[in-house]
Design an enzyme around this catalytic site. Structure first.
Site, short mmCIF file in Angstrom:
data_model
loop_
_atom_site.label_atom_id
_atom_site.label_comp_id
_atom_site.label_asym_id
_atom_site.label_seq_id
_atom_site.Cartn_x
_atom_site.Cartn_y
_atom_site.Cartn_z
N CYS A 40 -4.32 -1.39 -1.97
CA CYS A 40 -4.47 0.05 -2.16
C CYS A 40 -5.43 0.26 -3.33
CB CYS A 40 -3.10 0.64 -2.48
SG CYS A 40 -3.11 2.39 -2.91
N ASN A 41 -6.53 0.93 -3.07
CA ASN A 41 -7.50 1.18 -4.14
C ASN A 41 -6.90 2.03 -5.25
OD1 ASN A 41 -10.50 0.37 -3.12
ND2 ASN A 41 -9.21 0.94 -1.41
N THR A 42 -6.08 3.01 -4.85
CA THR A 42 -5.52 3.94 -5.84
C THR A 42 -4.56 3.20 -6.77
OG1 THR A 42 -5.65 5.62 -4.09
CG2 THR A 42 -4.42 6.19 -6.08
N TYR A 96 -0.64 8.41 -2.11
CA TYR A 96 -0.62 8.26 -3.56
C TYR A 96 -1.81 8.98 -4.23
CZ TYR A 96 2.63 4.17 -3.69
OH TYR A 96 3.71 3.32 -3.61
N GLY A 97 -2.87 9.16 -3.44
CA GLY A 97 -4.17 9.54 -4.01
C GLY A 97 -4.21 10.84 -4.79
N CYS A 133 -10.98 3.43 0.33
CA CYS A 133 -9.53 3.61 0.48
C CYS A 133 -9.16 2.77 1.70
CB CYS A 133 -9.19 5.08 0.72
SG CYS A 133 -7.51 5.38 1.33
N THR A 134 -8.09 2.01 1.61
CA THR A 134 -7.79 1.07 2.69
C THR A 134 -7.34 1.77 3.98
OG1 THR A 134 -5.55 0.76 1.76
CG2 THR A 134 -7.26 -0.83 1.13
N HIS A 135 -7.02 3.05 3.89
CA HIS A 135 -6.73 3.80 5.12
C HIS A 135 -8.01 4.05 5.95
CE1 HIS A 135 -2.82 4.72 3.28
NE2 HIS A 135 -2.45 5.36 4.38
N ASP A 191 0.88 -1.17 0.00
CA ASP A 191 0.00 0.00 0.00
C ASP A 191 0.92 1.22 0.00
OD1 ASP A 191 -2.39 1.59 0.31
OD2 ASP A 191 -1.88 1.85 2.41
N SER A 192 0.33 2.38 -0.26
CA SER A 192 1.11 3.61 -0.16
C SER A 192 1.62 3.82 1.26
CB SER A 192 0.23 4.81 -0.54
OG SER A 192 -0.85 4.91 0.37
N1 DGL Z 1 -4.70 3.35 0.88
C1 DGL Z 1 -4.76 3.82 -0.44
C2 DGL Z 1 -6.07 3.53 -1.13
O1 DGL Z 1 -6.68 2.54 -0.80
C3 DGL Z 1 -4.12 5.10 -0.82
C4 DGL Z 1 -4.31 6.30 -0.02
C5 DGL Z 1 -3.33 7.31 -0.51
O2 DGL Z 1 -2.15 7.00 -0.48
O3 DGL Z 1 -3.75 8.38 -0.95
O4 DGL Z 1 -6.47 4.23 -2.02
#
Ligand code: DGL
Length: 273
Positions: free
Chosen positions: A76-78, A44-45, A191-193, A12-13
């Site tokens: 990570c979704n992004t 990353y988003g 988003c996984t966060h 993930d990011s």
């Molecule tokens: N956790 C990530 C996601 O699922 C990225 C969040 C990020 O880095 O902006 O999109």
């Protein structure tokens, strides 16, 4: 796909993918996981698609060459939205599982048909997400109201464990969805966060709104891809897993302790571009 795959790389990011790792460990206790948080480059988003695609390639190359993984979960979704097609092309021999906002399950759970999607700008602006929406809207037996809400800054605040900013931004973004969708009853954490801000988001949304995340579905999908049974008697309980970060090892150690109850120290690593 190799049925023998037992060492899975997860990246993930940053710390967000720990929400997926938690579900993976519960579903696949005998699998060894190597988790890489690219916290030096998080979030990353709000970066461009080309950058995320290039960086994801560098990470997977590194995980294969230095760690010898035999399967990968893009937690990570992004990165899934912007990079998974390229990863699958370049690593055609590697089983790869991605995550995408759980819009389909949310639609099935929603009574009102009003679903909110909280995610990064990168995910919501991607062609992959647009295609998902088109598919779901075409297949829907009733009118659907999907309200996308980019949450600039929220993943970064979770990454820093900045509780004041999580509170402010969480409230702001949920309010924006509620305003656009008075009938809202289901909110996707895309988003996984965000599962690590679930208490704030639930409080802001109110008790009538259900939060949906993807961790468990991704874990089940990974088990399927690895061709493992749920209750494999040959699986030792809790194979050794490793936490790595390109950022601050103490921050990942603390996040894993806070959210997963782990006591294992994370290692800092260098993953070249
Ligand atoms: N956790 C990530 C996601 O699922 C990225 C969040 C990020 O880095 O902006 O999109």
């Amino acid at each position: 796909m190799k049925p023998s795959a037992r060492h899975v790389g997860v990246f993930d990011s940053g710390v967000g993918g720990l929400s997926v790792l938690r579900a993976l460990r519960a579903e696949l206790p005998g699998v060894r996981f190597t988790y890489l948080a690219d916290s030096l480059h998080a979030p990353y988003g709000e970066r461009g698609a080309d950058w995320v695609a290039r960086r994801s390639q560098a990470i997977v190359q590194w995980l294969r060459q230095t760690q010898g993984i035999d399967a990968l979960v893009v937690a990570c979704n992004t990165a899934t939205a912007l990079a998974i097609d390229g990863l699958r092309t370049r690593h055609a021999d590697l089983p790869i599982v991605g995550v995408e906002p759980a819009v389909k399950p949310a639609i099935e759970l929603s009574a009102s048909g009003h679903v909110g999607v909280l995610a990064t700008r990168g995910t919501l602006g991607s062609e992959r997400y647009a295609a998902l929406r088109r598919r779901l809207e075409a297949a829907a037996p009733r009118a659907l109201h999907i309200h996308d809400q980019p949450c600039d800054g929220l993943a970064g605040a979770i990454e820093r464990d900045d509780t004041d900013t999580i509170q402010t931004l969480g409230q702001r973004y949920v309010d924006a969805v509620r305003q656009a969708a008075p009938g809202l009853d289901t909110l996707v954490l895309g988003c996984t966060h965000y599962p690590f801000a679930a208490a704030v988001l639930q409080q802001a949304a109110g008790p009538g709104v259900r939060l949906v995340d993807t961790g468990e579905a991704v874990a089940r999908r990974t088990r399927h891809v690895l061709q493992m049974d749920a209750a494999d008697p040959d699986q030792p309980l809790h194979a050794e897993s490793t936490l790595m970060t390109t950022g601050d090892a103490g921050a990942l150690t603390a996040a894993a302790h806070r959210w997963l109850g782990w006591h294992r120290p994370a290692q800092q690593v260098v993953v070249p571009d």
